[in-house]
Design a protein around this motif. Structure first.
Motif, PDB file in Angstrom:
ATOM      1  N   THR A 241    -159.748 -16.012 -15.083  1.00  0.00           N
ATOM      2  CA  THR A 241    -160.532 -15.394 -14.007  1.00  0.00           C
ATOM      3  C   THR A 241    -160.716 -16.419 -12.905  1.00  0.00           C
ATOM      4  O   THR A 241    -161.238 -17.513 -13.150  1.00  0.00           O
ATOM      5  CB  THR A 241    -161.905 -14.917 -14.511  1.00  0.00           C
ATOM      6  OG1 THR A 241    -161.713 -14.088 -15.665  1.00  0.00           O
ATOM      7  CG2 THR A 241    -162.634 -14.150 -13.433  1.00  0.00           C
ATOM      8  N   VAL A 242    -160.269 -16.073 -11.695  1.00  0.00           N
ATOM      9  CA  VAL A 242    -160.349 -16.982 -10.545  1.00  0.00           C
ATOM     10  C   VAL A 242    -161.539 -16.564  -9.685  1.00  0.00           C
ATOM     11  O   VAL A 242    -161.674 -15.397  -9.317  1.00  0.00           O
ATOM     12  CB  VAL A 242    -159.047 -16.956  -9.725  1.00  0.00           C
ATOM     13  CG1 VAL A 242    -159.143 -17.909  -8.546  1.00  0.00           C
ATOM     14  CG2 VAL A 242    -157.859 -17.322 -10.612  1.00  0.00           C
ATOM     15  N   HIS A 243    -162.415 -17.531  -9.384  1.00  0.00           N
ATOM     16  CA  HIS A 243    -163.623 -17.276  -8.596  1.00  0.00           C
ATOM     17  C   HIS A 243    -163.583 -18.067  -7.297  1.00  0.00           C
ATOM     18  O   HIS A 243    -162.981 -19.146  -7.219  1.00  0.00           O
ATOM     19  CB  HIS A 243    -164.881 -17.695  -9.370  1.00  0.00           C
ATOM     20  CG  HIS A 243    -165.087 -16.957 -10.659  1.00  0.00           C
ATOM     21  ND1 HIS A 243    -165.758 -15.763 -10.725  1.00  0.00           N
ATOM     22  CD2 HIS A 243    -164.706 -17.260 -11.929  1.00  0.00           C
ATOM     23  CE1 HIS A 243    -165.790 -15.352 -11.986  1.00  0.00           C
ATOM     24  NE2 HIS A 243    -165.167 -16.242 -12.731  1.00  0.00           N
ATOM     25  N   HIS A 244    -164.244 -17.506  -6.321  1.00  0.00           N
ATOM     26  CA  HIS A 244    -164.552 -18.227  -5.089  1.00  0.00           C
ATOM     27  C   HIS A 244    -166.028 -18.613  -5.148  1.00  0.00           C
ATOM     28  O   HIS A 244    -166.904 -17.746  -5.200  1.00  0.00           O
ATOM     29  CB  HIS A 244    -164.276 -17.359  -3.852  1.00  0.00           C
ATOM     30  CG  HIS A 244    -164.932 -17.869  -2.592  1.00  0.00           C
ATOM     31  ND1 HIS A 244    -164.816 -19.179  -2.168  1.00  0.00           N
ATOM     32  CD2 HIS A 244    -165.738 -17.233  -1.684  1.00  0.00           C
ATOM     33  CE1 HIS A 244    -165.516 -19.332  -1.046  1.00  0.00           C
ATOM     34  NE2 HIS A 244    -166.080 -18.169  -0.740  1.00  0.00           N
ATOM     35  N   VAL A 245    -166.299 -19.922  -5.176  1.00  0.00           N
ATOM     36  CA  VAL A 245    -167.675 -20.409  -5.292  1.00  0.00           C
ATOM     37  C   VAL A 245    -168.290 -20.438  -3.894  1.00  0.00           C
ATOM     38  O   VAL A 245    -167.907 -21.248  -3.056  1.00  0.00           O
ATOM     39  CB  VAL A 245    -167.712 -21.806  -5.941  1.00  0.00           C
ATOM     40  CG1 VAL A 245    -169.158 -22.288  -6.064  1.00  0.00           C
ATOM     41  CG2 VAL A 245    -167.046 -21.775  -7.313  1.00  0.00           C
TER      42      VAL A 245
END
Length: 1054
Positions: A241-245
């Motif tokens: 799962t790729v997140h943008h912080v």
């Protein structure tokens, strides 16, 4: 429950279809003539979701009479005969149930069924059941919802504390990720979950990467491992799962996309590289993620992994390869935490694989207990010496009794502390938050060993780098209003007399006093020299006795010549003015005592028949109210001359025997035909040993008398020197023992890690260096010269200096110790007292028996195998880096730090000079700009330069220390925050200097190690939260290379 009737009415009017509706009899209150009564009234009932509305009639536009929320309630049949076809609605927490009745049994049953499945709880259970069924069949969670925009996710609450190298590791890289709403590249974080169907039905958090800021195609440095010592199951499913912080401080982030694969998928790729498409919850493409894998187990068959379907691959313990050593930290360390990373180099074809380990020393509590036991014996020995002084004049007797009382109190305190620590069996770590606990004050704070293992993809072996981290060597529980140890000992020194006998007056300059030599310093020096001569002469006597048995006259004469020089030196030292003054003062105090017959317990008459140290009879003992008197008192000059006379007697016997032997040889040449000469030769050898035995015994007895009486005289001198500061000297001694326990435990733990470094211990030059120039132990401090931290520096200075009175003696581990990892160091008392700038006649040097593996011990030089002790060369450099350091510079209070660093440079330069006599330059033998000699000059320039927060001093000192195979330790107040910044910076410097780390990833590497490395786990262990205890304002004052990444620090109570 309150509700808004208007909103409910609108909702009802807009509802075209209800889940169920119809007429039911409902038991409700109705108005009577005198009171309200309950009766069954016909109501029109409508069910929508978990809301049950009831009306007066069927008109859809009318407002409901009421609504029942169908949660935490049970629908059941009415078993009484109150009404036919009745059922109950039992609500949790209500005393009375709600009663209904239907027109027929079938209508009743249909209503019961509808009400039973209408609650949210029931729907949730149905959903979970369906979810698990789909999971079992597809392995995909159909109900996984993406993280909503600007939601807060605590992705750091999970700790990956693996202590073993995994079977399989992967590194991740993303590409073509979408920009955020501001059209800026995202701050990317990847979180991995795993599931092993059919045993597991839910996704479990596995690991996560570091955060790469403002990059649409990030390359992550942290690697992710799979498998353990039992093997790996390649059917494991992995969800990326790729997140943008959005905000690192709060963990606010949005989900960009997901991808799912199995380990089998990546193993079936020829180059072990798998590229996946990221999709969001609407199945739209959001970029790609690339997974690159490698196998860490040389016994794992790649072909078997590719064809494996399910189940663990290998159930036996694994060995580690692919550029990794079997470093086996488990031999001496506990609670090992591991993190792995992969860095780019300036060579595009090569990558660095780096593993970081953090471990607790098994001896963090055990070694201080041993030291306390030794110090209890020291106090008992001193009390015995004080009792042996006998009865003194009243003035000195008062001080004598005070010394005895304080010594007994110290012994009792140490015993209680030792008992408390022994009860904490199995504990190997002291949190920084516990530094004020008095029962733990002898335990070093936050002691850990950090190990970095670096290898190149193309390389067959890796390289190990060790460093130790800990809190300051200081007595947090002790009052610091009068300063730290160096200041306290300086105040004591001012109360001493100079060696000339004049009292210190006038100047109060600490530097001037450090150049002066006091009587107590001279006394300790004399006592140590006599002790050494005594040891050498005793060893000479033993050797002489052995040679006499062999009747080797030549060797006997050679040994006697050597002993003669040492005996002459012994009698000369015993005639030193300081000794004569101490003897005269003591004997005067004895003669003037209120007794007709006075004497000291070590008089010649009391020891006349002594043949060895074990036969010593000491007749002066404290009875509790008085001393037992010895009948005689012998002048010191007589005792001293008796040693010389005993040796002359021994020498005369040897000369006579030599003459007799020469005469017999001459007679044998003249009468070579006379039988029986061979047997007479054997008789002569026995006669030689028998003739020497009484003289040797007498000489040894005189040696013991001299040493015992000298100890008494100098003990009395110590009483005289401290007559006005006995309590202060006692408090300083206890404080010194506390910080020494910290320092010695740290030293031993650091050297223990060194013995587990195969490359270092297999290098013969390393052991030769320890024999010739000693072991360099450099401590790096990050304390400020302001407030309490200035006291910590003063304590640490003495603790590090006192490590010079510690020696290491190597012993081989037994097979049992090696197999169960039970080998432990053993602390022993030596015979030499502390001398130098801060003498202490009541403390002796400490010898640590260090266990090493049997195969390593077999390769040691013969001298080390025979018990040759390794001396320690301790050095401390300190540079403050916080806002307190800025304040100290503004106030001009950094003189302590400046002098410390200059003194430390002088020591390291002296070590370097000795090192160069035995070894060539390890960096550049040609002496160029990369040579060790050039680095020494750079260090000197930085030490002499007045520059604010000149951390270059620490960096160059670390490089110089490692070049000379020295040991390194880093500390701050708690060993947690500033220390973490320093140790991660040193790791990256090593990667850049020794392993060609790409310059463009330098800062990214720093942030990565500080955000997802082992040091974040260190903060968790100490404070319960994975935050460095820095405030935002502090970051403005800390040098750039020592600043924590955003989101990793906060206001934490340490």
């Amino acid at each position: 429950m309150r509700f808004n009737s208007k909103e409910l009415t609108v909702m009802l009017q807009q509802t075209a279809k209800f889940d169920k509706e119809g007429y039911l009899l409902m038991k409700d209150k109705q108005d009577g003539f005198f009171k309200k009564s309950e009766a069954y009234i016909n109501r029109y009932v409508r069910l929508k979701g978990n809301l049950l509305f009831y009306f007066k009639h069927k008109d859809g536009k009318s407002e409901p009479l009421g609504v029942i929320i169908l949660e935490r309630c049970v629908v059941d049949l009415a078993l009484d005969d109150e009404i036919e076809n009745g059922f109950l609605l039992v609500i949790e927490g209500e005393d009375q149930s709600i009663r209904f009745a239907a027109s027929s049994e079938s209508v009743r049953d249909s209503w019961i069924q509808a009400l039973h499945v209408s609650s949210h709880e029931c729907l949730k259970m149905q959903l979970q059941s369906l979810r698990e069924q789909v999971h079992t069949k597809t392995g995909v969670d159909p109900m996984h919802l993406p993280v909503q925009p600007n939601s807060s996710v605590d992705f750091e609450s999970h700790s990956d504390n693996a202590s073993q190298d995994p079977v399989l590791e992967i590194c991740l890289a993303c590409s073509n990720l979408p920009n955020d709403s501001s059209d800026m590249p995202p701050n990317v974080l990847v979180v991995l979950h795993t599931m092993l169907p059919p045993q597991q039905q839910t996704w479990l958090h596995h690991n996560h990467t570091e955060i790469v800021e403002k990059n649409s195609s990030p390359q992550f440095l942290k690697t992710i491992g799979f498998g353990d010592k039992y093997g790996i199951d390649t059917s494991t499913r992995v969800r990326i799962t790729v997140h943008h912080v959005v905000e690192r401080m709060t963990g606010t982030m949005t989900q960009l996309g997901q991808a799912i694969f199995t380990l089998q998928d990546i193993l079936r790729k020829h180059d072990l590289t798998l590229q996946l498409t990221l999709r969001n919850y609407e199945t739209k493409e959001q970029g790609e993620v690339t997974c690159t894998a490698w196998i860490n187990d040389e016994r794992v068959s790649f072909e078997n992994l590719q064809t494996q379907q399910s189940g663990s691959y290998n159930k036996r313990p694994r060995t580690v390869s692919l550029g990794r050593h079997s470093h086996n930290l488990q031999a001496h360390f506990n609670d090992i935490i591991k993190r792995s990373f992969r860095f780019a180099t300036n060579n595009e074809k090569s990558m660095l694989q780096m593993s970081e380990y953090m471990a607790e020393s098994r001896w963090t509590f055990e070694l201080p207990v041993q030291l306390l036991r030794l110090w209890v014996n020291e106090e008992k020995r001193m009390i015995s010496l004080l009792q042996d002084l006998g009865e003194l004049v009243p003035d000195w007797e008062t001080h004598q009794l005070l010394w005895i009382r304080l010594g007994a109190a110290a012994a009792e305190y140490y015993t209680n502390s030792m008992d408390n620590l022994m009860e904490m069996s199995g504990v190997t770590f002291k949190r920084s938050a516990d530094r004020l606990k008095a029962d733990l004050e002898f335990i070093p704070i936050n002691l850990h060993v950090e190990r970095m293992l670096v290898s190149e993809d193309a390389g067959s072996r890796g390289k190990l780098y060790d460093m130790t981290t800990m809190g300051a060597f200081t007595a947090h529980c002790r009052d610091g209003k009068n300063g730290g140890l160096s200041r306290l000992l300086y105040q004591l020194r001012r109360g001493y007399y100079e060696d000339t006998g004049d009292e210190q007056e006038g100047s109060t300059d600490i530097h001037q006093y450090q150049q002066q030599r006091t009587r107590i310093q001279k006394a300790c020096t004399v006592l140590n020299e006599v002790t050494e001569l005594r040891q050498q002469l005793k060893a000479g006597c033993e050797r002489l006795s052995q040679v006499a048995v062999a009747a080797d006259i030549g060797k006997v004469q050679s040994l006697l010549f050597n002993m003669k020089n040492k005996t002459s030196r012994l009698t000369a030292v015993c005639a030193e003015p300081i000794v004569l003054q101490a003897a005269e003062s003591y004997l005067t105090a004895k003669r003037n005592a209120d007794t007709s017959e006075g004497g000291d317990a070590s008089s010649l008459r009391n020891m006349a028949d002594m043949g060895s140290e074990s036969q010593t009879q000491q007749n002066w003992k404290w009875s509790g109210s008085n001393f037992v008197k010895s009948p005689t008192m012998e002048p010191w000059e007589v005792t001293r001359l008796n040693v010389e006379a005993a040796f002359v007697c021994l020498q005369s016997i040897v000369e006579e025997l030599t003459r007799q032997a020469s005469q017999k040889i001459t007679d044998q040449l003249l009468m070579d035909d006379i039988p029986g000469m061979e047997s007479n030769h054997g008789t002569a050898s026995m006669t030689l040993e028998e003739e020497l035995r009484p003289a040797l015994s007498k000489f040894q007895g005189c040696l013991e008398i001299v040493w015992a009486r000298l100890s008494l005289f100098l003990t009395f001198l110590a009483i005289m020197e401290n007559k006005n500061q006995v309590k202060a000297a006692h408090d300083a001694k206890i404080r010194r023992d506390i910080v020494n326990a910290h320092a010695i435990t740290t030293l031993v733990s650091t050297f223990a890690a060194c013995t587990l470094n195969h490359d270092l211990v297999s290098e013969p030059a390393f052991w030769q260096q320890l024999l010739s120039v000693g072991l360099l132990f450099q401590v790096e401090g990050l304390l400020s010269c302001y407030g309490n931290e200035a006291i910590m520096i003063e304590d640490t200075i003495i603790a590090v200096e006192d490590l010079s009175y510690v020696t290491l003696r190597l012993v081989a581990e037994t097979e049992e110790e090696e197999s169960n990892c039970s080998a432990a160091p053993k602390a022993n008392l030596g015979e030499f007292v502390f001398e130098g700038a801060h003498p202490e006649i009541n403390r002796h040097n400490i010898i640590i028996d260090m266990p090493v593996q049997a195969e390593v011990f077999a390769q040691l030089p013969r001298e080390l195998q025979e018990g040759r002790q390794i001396r320690i060369v301790p050095i401390l450099f300190n540079i403050g880096i916080t806002e307190k350091a800025t304040l100290a510079e503004k106030l001009g209070t950094t003189g302590l730090q400046d002098k410390l660093n200059m003194d430390s440079f002088a020591k390291i330069y002296e070590y370097y000079a000795q090192y160069c006599k035995h070894f060539e330059d390890p960096l550049d033998p040609s002496g160029g700009v990369n040579s060790l000699a050039h680095r020494i000059k750079i260090l000197q320039n930085n030490v002499m330069t007045r520059k604010s927060k000149n951390v270059e001093v620490l960096h160059v000192a670390a490089e110089v220390t490692r070049a000379m195979r020295g040991l390194r330790a880093i500390m701050c107040k708690s060993g947690k925050d500033r220390t973490s910044m320093a140790v991660t910076l040193e790791m990256v410097h090593i990667l850049q200097r020794n392993h060609n780390l790409a310059s463009h990833v330098f800062m990214q590497s720093l942030d990565c190690l500080r955000s997802v490395g082992c040091r974040r786990e260190n903060t968790l262990k100490n404070t319960g939260t994975k935050k460095y205890a820095f405030a935002t304002l502090q970051m403005l004052y800390i040098p750039k290379l020592y600043r924590a990444p955003s989101g990793t620090y906060g206001n934490v109570q340490t």
